[in-house]
Design a protein around this motif. Structure first.
Motif, mmCIF file in Angstrom:
data_model
loop_
_atom_site.group_PDB
_atom_site.id
_atom_site.type_symbol
_atom_site.label_atom_id
_atom_site.label_comp_id
_atom_site.label_asym_id
_atom_site.label_seq_id
_atom_site.Cartn_x
_atom_site.Cartn_y
_atom_site.Cartn_z
ATOM 1 N N ASN A 5 55.704 -28.305 31.612
ATOM 2 C CA ASN A 5 54.713 -29.358 31.879
ATOM 3 C C ASN A 5 53.385 -29.054 31.209
ATOM 4 O O ASN A 5 52.402 -28.725 31.882
ATOM 5 C CB ASN A 5 54.463 -29.495 33.385
ATOM 6 N N PRO A 6 53.269 -29.143 29.896
ATOM 7 C CA PRO A 6 51.957 -28.910 29.278
ATOM 8 C C PRO A 6 50.971 -30.002 29.687
ATOM 9 O O PRO A 6 51.348 -31.166 29.815
ATOM 10 C CB PRO A 6 52.268 -28.974 27.777
ATOM 11 N N LEU A 7 49.738 -29.607 29.919
ATOM 12 C CA LEU A 7 48.685 -30.555 30.288
ATOM 13 C C LEU A 7 47.613 -30.556 29.207
ATOM 14 O O LEU A 7 47.091 -29.498 28.847
ATOM 15 C CB LEU A 7 48.060 -30.176 31.635
ATOM 16 N N ILE A 8 47.283 -31.725 28.707
ATOM 17 C CA ILE A 8 46.255 -31.863 27.686
ATOM 18 C C ILE A 8 45.007 -32.474 28.294
ATOM 19 O O ILE A 8 45.048 -33.579 28.838
ATOM 20 C CB ILE A 8 46.755 -32.718 26.509
ATOM 21 N N ARG A 9 43.918 -31.713 28.278
ATOM 22 C CA ARG A 9 42.610 -32.166 28.775
ATOM 23 C C ARG A 9 42.742 -32.770 30.180
ATOM 24 O O ARG A 9 42.336 -33.900 30.441
ATOM 25 C CB ARG A 9 41.963 -33.146 27.812
ATOM 26 N N PHE A 10 43.269 -31.972 31.081
ATOM 27 C CA PHE A 10 43.457 -32.414 32.470
ATOM 28 C C PHE A 10 42.131 -32.374 33.207
ATOM 29 O O PHE A 10 41.450 -31.347 33.250
ATOM 30 C CB PHE A 10 44.474 -31.530 33.180
ATOM 31 N N ARG A 11 41.769 -33.485 33.812
ATOM 32 C CA ARG A 11 40.508 -33.595 34.553
ATOM 33 C C ARG A 11 40.705 -33.105 35.985
ATOM 34 O O ARG A 11 41.415 -33.718 36.774
ATOM 35 C CB ARG A 11 40.006 -35.041 34.531
ATOM 36 N N THR A 12 40.061 -31.991 36.307
ATOM 37 C CA THR A 12 40.241 -31.390 37.627
ATOM 38 C C THR A 12 39.478 -32.114 38.720
ATOM 39 O O THR A 12 39.829 -32.018 39.890
ATOM 40 C CB THR A 12 39.795 -29.916 37.624
ATOM 41 N N GLY A 13 38.382 -32.804 38.348
ATOM 42 C CA GLY A 13 37.524 -33.433 39.348
ATOM 43 C C GLY A 13 36.518 -32.483 39.961
ATOM 44 O O GLY A 13 35.707 -32.881 40.800
ATOM 45 N N ASP A 14 36.510 -31.208 39.538
ATOM 46 C CA ASP A 14 35.618 -30.199 40.098
ATOM 47 C C ASP A 14 34.378 -30.031 39.221
ATOM 48 O O ASP A 14 34.481 -29.909 38.002
ATOM 49 C CB ASP A 14 36.333 -28.856 40.221
ATOM 50 N N ILE A 15 33.210 -30.011 39.868
ATOM 51 C CA ILE A 15 31.938 -29.844 39.162
ATOM 52 C C ILE A 15 31.549 -28.372 39.148
ATOM 53 O O ILE A 15 31.452 -27.717 40.174
ATOM 54 C CB ILE A 15 30.817 -30.674 39.833
ATOM 55 N N PHE A 39 42.326 -37.686 27.660
ATOM 56 C CA PHE A 39 42.356 -36.974 28.930
ATOM 57 C C PHE A 39 43.663 -37.258 29.673
ATOM 58 O O PHE A 39 44.339 -38.263 29.437
ATOM 59 C CB PHE A 39 41.182 -37.399 29.818
ATOM 60 N N THR A 40 43.999 -36.348 30.590
ATOM 61 C CA THR A 40 45.110 -36.541 31.525
ATOM 62 C C THR A 40 44.529 -36.511 32.931
ATOM 63 O O THR A 40 43.678 -35.669 33.242
ATOM 64 C CB THR A 40 46.158 -35.417 31.393
ATOM 65 N N THR A 41 44.973 -37.425 33.787
ATOM 66 C CA THR A 41 44.483 -37.489 35.168
ATOM 67 C C THR A 41 45.641 -37.292 36.147
ATOM 68 O O THR A 41 46.817 -37.321 35.766
ATOM 69 C CB THR A 41 43.821 -38.842 35.453
ATOM 70 N N ARG A 42 45.305 -37.107 37.410
ATOM 71 C CA ARG A 42 46.342 -36.999 38.438
ATOM 72 C C ARG A 42 47.159 -38.280 38.533
ATOM 73 O O ARG A 42 48.360 -38.239 38.811
ATOM 74 C CB ARG A 42 45.706 -36.657 39.788
ATOM 75 N N GLU A 64 48.364 -28.186 40.158
ATOM 76 C CA GLU A 64 48.864 -29.015 39.058
ATOM 77 C C GLU A 64 48.897 -28.252 37.739
ATOM 78 O O GLU A 64 49.643 -28.615 36.826
ATOM 79 C CB GLU A 64 47.995 -30.263 38.882
ATOM 80 N N ALA A 65 48.086 -27.224 37.633
ATOM 81 C CA ALA A 65 48.013 -26.479 36.371
ATOM 82 C C ALA A 65 48.694 -25.127 36.498
ATOM 83 O O ALA A 65 49.905 -25.027 36.391
ATOM 84 C CB ALA A 65 46.557 -26.335 35.944
ATOM 85 N N LEU A 66 47.948 -24.092 36.786
ATOM 86 C CA LEU A 66 48.486 -22.732 36.738
ATOM 87 C C LEU A 66 48.412 -21.995 38.057
ATOM 88 O O LEU A 66 48.653 -20.794 38.118
ATOM 89 C CB LEU A 66 47.754 -21.933 35.649
ATOM 90 N N GLY A 67 48.043 -22.702 39.127
ATOM 91 C CA GLY A 67 48.070 -22.083 40.436
ATOM 92 C C GLY A 67 46.875 -21.220 40.750
ATOM 93 O O GLY A 67 45.782 -21.388 40.205
ATOM 94 N N ALA A 68 47.101 -20.238 41.633
ATOM 95 C CA ALA A 68 46.008 -19.501 42.256
ATOM 96 C C ALA A 68 45.226 -18.607 41.311
ATOM 97 O O ALA A 68 44.076 -18.270 41.574
ATOM 98 C CB ALA A 68 46.561 -18.654 43.408
ATOM 99 N N GLY A 69 45.822 -18.191 40.194
ATOM 100 C CA GLY A 69 45.161 -17.197 39.356
ATOM 101 C C GLY A 69 44.373 -17.734 38.187
ATOM 102 O O GLY A 69 44.172 -17.030 37.195
ATOM 103 N N MET A 70 43.892 -18.971 38.281
ATOM 104 C CA MET A 70 43.200 -19.579 37.141
ATOM 105 C C MET A 70 41.815 -18.985 36.888
ATOM 106 O O MET A 70 41.338 -18.978 35.761
ATOM 107 C CB MET A 70 43.089 -21.087 37.349
ATOM 108 N N ILE A 110 40.822 -28.844 31.662
ATOM 109 C CA ILE A 110 41.619 -27.730 31.142
ATOM 110 C C ILE A 110 42.792 -28.247 30.323
ATOM 111 O O ILE A 110 43.362 -29.300 30.618
ATOM 112 C CB ILE A 110 42.140 -26.819 32.274
ATOM 113 N N THR A 111 43.134 -27.491 29.287
ATOM 114 C CA THR A 111 44.324 -27.735 28.481
ATOM 115 C C THR A 111 45.187 -26.491 28.545
ATOM 116 O O THR A 111 44.765 -25.415 28.104
ATOM 117 C CB THR A 111 43.954 -28.039 27.014
ATOM 118 N N THR A 112 46.366 -26.612 29.127
ATOM 119 C CA THR A 112 47.246 -25.443 29.223
ATOM 120 C C THR A 112 47.872 -25.160 27.859
ATOM 121 O O THR A 112 48.225 -26.081 27.125
ATOM 122 C CB THR A 112 48.357 -25.673 30.261
ATOM 123 N N VAL A 113 48.001 -23.877 27.526
ATOM 124 C CA VAL A 113 48.537 -23.512 26.208
ATOM 125 C C VAL A 113 49.752 -22.601 26.297
ATOM 126 O O VAL A 113 50.320 -22.237 25.261
ATOM 127 C CB VAL A 113 47.447 -22.858 25.325
#
Length: 433
Positions: A291-301, A61-64, A237-243, A283-286
């Motif tokens: 800045n690729p993110l691998i298994r980024f933990r958003t903290g959102d349920i 995982f990747t964290t903030r 941190e990931a892809l902004g408003a349009g996720m 999420i994993t950005t592809v």
């Protein structure tokens, strides 16, 4: 593939799409980012082990905190000469978070924001007024650029009063309002108090971001403004408003699966959860180059629905965020770490860690914050005017840094000690009316 076709891929096509892009992303991270190579080695996996989409669960995982600890360039996968923009975000650590973008990254963000707004009914004929706090500047910039790409006229946020914003809403014949659900209710309340007839407005759509849109709030805004409401989700941190964004079916938010792979995990064990079961969104950005993110933990349920939508899109849908499993506090769409606040106060107190209590209250639909700071003779020896001046300086610095106002109140340590954990030195209380 054309942007208007990708949301309708078959399940097999999605799986092939994700497998190929996942392998490419992992290879690039392994070869170019020492942090990810070390993390994968510690997890007992190499880039060659990722043979299918199922292997994503083997990746770390990747964290903030990881983003902050690798400040400034530690997570960049391209040379600096290929970076055309850098944003910095506050974090709970000593370092901020640095995010870099190539030209293709910015092009993807603009396209994602434009697709999000198009799904919300925005057209080149619209006048889009954005009403978001300064602390959400990165998100509203994405939205502005997406609306401009569509060809709409955009009125960006400014520091004018709510009354002045209502006047702009009427005078410029705004057709699309972009704001948070809570500020939307606040605007509606002010509209009713000032006796402005809704019929005098040209509003057709309200696009709500930054907070979860409840059905009660949706109903109040739609009835009060006589508009259609649309909900969006994104993290900067990931892809902004349009996720993720709603379609006309209002049956969840369509995930931008052409740009990232979503997972739901048990936040305590880290194990993947099946569709429909609530857990933490990962999420994993592809498509991110810088800045690729691998298994980024958003903290959102949330939970995910994998069946195709009645609108025809085959992208998975996330349900509205129901809570958070990190320690971040949401204040009018702005995510704040209590630890960051504690460090912020310590910096302005000469390095002394002063016990603090964050009091959150909702007034006229908007969340406000009062920060009670334990101050006594043991940590302050100045005069009363000096104390008042220090408080004003802290309040000003808070608004400039966080992007939202905060009232600072000095108190005796005994009055807050029961609600302030000794290990962190800062407590959080939400007072509900």
């Amino acid at each position: 593939m054309q942007n208007d076709k990708v949301e309708y891929l078959s399940p097999d096509a999605w799986r092939q799409w994700h497998t190929e892009l996942l392998q490419s992303t992992v290879n690039r991270a392994w070869d170019r980012i020492p942090f990810y190579r070390k993390a994968m080695e510690e997890a007992g996996v190499t880039k060659d082990d990722i043979a299918s989409l199922d292997d994503i669960s083997r990746l770390p995982f990747t964290t903030r905190d990881d983003l902050s600890l690798n400040y400034p360039y530690g997570l960049f996968s391209v040379p600096l000469r290929d970076i055309v923009r850098i944003h910095t975000l506050r974090s709970a650590q000593a370092n901020p978070i640095a995010l870099g973008y190539t030209e293709s990254d910015l092009r993807h963000r603009r396209a994602l924001s434009a697709r999000f707004l198009s799904a919300c009914g925005v057209t080149p004929d619209d006048i889009v007024q954005i009403c978001l706090d300064p602390g959400m500047s990165n998100i509203w910039q994405d939205i502005r650029e997406g609306a401009e790409q569509i060809g709409a006229l955009v009125i960006p946020p400014d520091s004018i009063s709510t009354g002045a914003r209502l006047r702009v809403l009427a005078d410029f014949k705004t057709t699309v309002l972009v704001t948070t659900p809570s500020y939307g209710l606040h605007l509606l309340s002010c509209l009713m108090r000032e006796d402005v007839p809704v019929a005098s407005l040209s509003l057709k759509n309200a696009v709500l971001v930054g907070e979860t849109l409840t059905e009660e709030t949706r109903s109040r805004l739609e009835d009060g403004f006589s508009v259609d409401t649309w909900s969006g989700y994104g993290i900067f941190e990931a892809l902004g408003a349009g996720m993720a964004y709603e379609c006309s079916q209002r049956s969840g938010l369509h995930l931008a699966m052409d740009h990232f792979i979503p997972e739901i995990i048990n936040p305590e064990t880290g194990r993947q959860l099946p569709p429909g079961e609530p857990g933490e969104l990962v999420i994993t950005t592809v498509t991110a180059r810088a800045n690729p993110l691998i298994r980024f933990r958003t903290g959102d349920i949330t939970s995910i629905v994998t069946e195709p939508c009645e609108c025809g899109r085959t992208t998975w849908r996330m349900m509205p965020v129901s809570g958070h499993c990190d320690n971040l506090v949401s204040l009018r769409g702005i995510r704040i770490s209590p630890e960051y606040i504690a460090n912020f106060i310590a910096e302005r107190a000469g390095g002394v860690r002063l016990p603090c209590l964050m009091i959150l209250r909702r007034r006229d639909h908007l969340m406000t914050m009062e920060l009670r700071i334990a101050i006594g003779v043991e940590n302050f020896s100045g005069s009363l005017p000096e104390l008042h001046r220090w408080i004003r300086e802290v309040e000003q610095a808070f608004e400039e840094t966080i992007g939202v106002a905060c009232r600072v109140k000095p108190v005796e340590a005994a009055s807050i000690q029961d609600r302030v954990p000794a290990e962190s030195g800062i407590g959080v209380v939400e007072e509900r009316s």
